[in-house]
Design an enzyme around this catalytic site. Structure first.
Site, PDB file in Angstrom:
ATOM      1  N   ASP A  18      -7.759  -0.155 -12.451  1.00 51.23           N
ATOM      2  CA  ASP A  18      -6.868  -0.319 -11.240  1.00 51.23           C
ATOM      3  C   ASP A  18      -5.948  -1.456 -11.315  1.00 51.23           C
ATOM      4  O   ASP A  18      -6.086  -2.160 -12.143  1.00 51.23           O
ATOM      5  CB  ASP A  18      -8.116  -0.684  -9.963  1.00 51.23           C
ATOM      6  CG  ASP A  18      -7.648  -0.484  -8.673  1.00 51.23           C
ATOM      7  OD1 ASP A  18      -6.402  -0.202  -8.539  1.00 51.23           O
ATOM      8  OD2 ASP A  18      -8.142  -0.563  -7.741  1.00 51.23           O
ATOM      9  N   CYS A  34     -12.506   6.596  -1.368  1.00 51.53           N
ATOM     10  CA  CYS A  34     -13.101   5.167  -1.088  1.00 51.53           C
ATOM     11  C   CYS A  34     -12.490   4.485   0.150  1.00 51.53           C
ATOM     12  O   CYS A  34     -11.559   5.098   0.842  1.00 51.53           O
ATOM     13  CB  CYS A  34     -12.573   4.680  -2.497  1.00 51.53           C
ATOM     14  SG  CYS A  34     -13.801   2.891  -2.382  1.00 51.53           S
TER      15      CYS A  34
END
Length: 223
Positions: free
Chosen positions: A140, A9
């Site tokens: 996360d 990412c």
């Protein structure tokens, strides 16, 4: 080689992406939310074009990362490139997520912060509320400003509670937060998530590091 999915990412440059063209990467994430990794739609479109030239057996899927977007922002991005996945890091409601899927015909990943998380109005949203709506859950480390990308790990013993739910929903569970080539194999060995999401763990001085990306992907696929 195991089948744990890898998402890299926060890509910001075409050249790094071209250098990854033989790697077994499953997802490439473009950050459209405000952060130091933010890219403009035109730049993301140039990088997405590289994915069509991918030489590994699996072509990575493009993922747009947003935090509390409105439909106008999503429309603007999608007018420049056709994302495969929209990933949401904010307090987006299940109904809003459903509207996004219907309008853009994309898969939708919802991110849940592990740690103190509440909506701006003080009303917490449970990940179970997204049953039947999302295509993957990503957990996360809590980060108060950007919704993720802190570069810090959370207590991995919390993973099974989320994993039980995703298994019941028959959707994948992705894990992010402070992962790098030195710790990702241990995570896979102990908890076997369906996918791994990394950004800061494959950077040097804030820039994507090709050697770190290669080492990370190898550790995941060989774990």
């Amino acid at each position: 080689m195991n089948n744990t999915k890898v998402k890299i990412c926060g890509l910001q440059g075409v050249e790094v992406l071209k250098s990854m063209i033989n790697m077994p990467v499953d997802y490439i994430g473009f950050v459209f939310a405000k952060s130091r990794r933010q890219v403009m739609p035109q730049a993301a479109a140039s990088m997405a074009a590289v994915l069509k030239e991918w030489e590994a057996p699996v072509i990575p899927r493009s993922v747009g990362v947003f935090v509390n977007p409105d439909m106008d922002q999503l429309e603007k991005v999608m007018s420049h490139l056709e994302l495969d996945v929209i990933q949401l890091h904010g307090q987006e409601s299940p109904n809003f997520c459903r509207d996004i899927k219907e309008r853009f015909q994309v898969d939708l990943f919802k991110v849940v912060s592990v740690g103190p998380q509440q909506r701006a109005d003080g009303n917490p949203v449970a990940f179970q509320d997204y049953a039947g709506v999302i295509d993957a859950l990503l957990i996360d480390t809590f980060e108060p400003h950007y919704g993720g990308g802190s570069g810090s790990t959370f207590a991995w013993d919390k993973i099974p509670a989320y994993q039980k739910w995703t298994e019941s929903q028959r959707i994948p569970l992705f894990v992010a937060g402070g992962l790098n080539a030195s710790n990702v194999a241990g995570l896979i060995q102990d908890y076997a998530p369906d996918g791994i999401d990394v950004s800061s763990g494959v950077e040097t001085n804030g820039d994507k590091d090709l050697d770190k990306i290669a080492a990370f992907v190898e550790r995941v696929k060989q774990a």
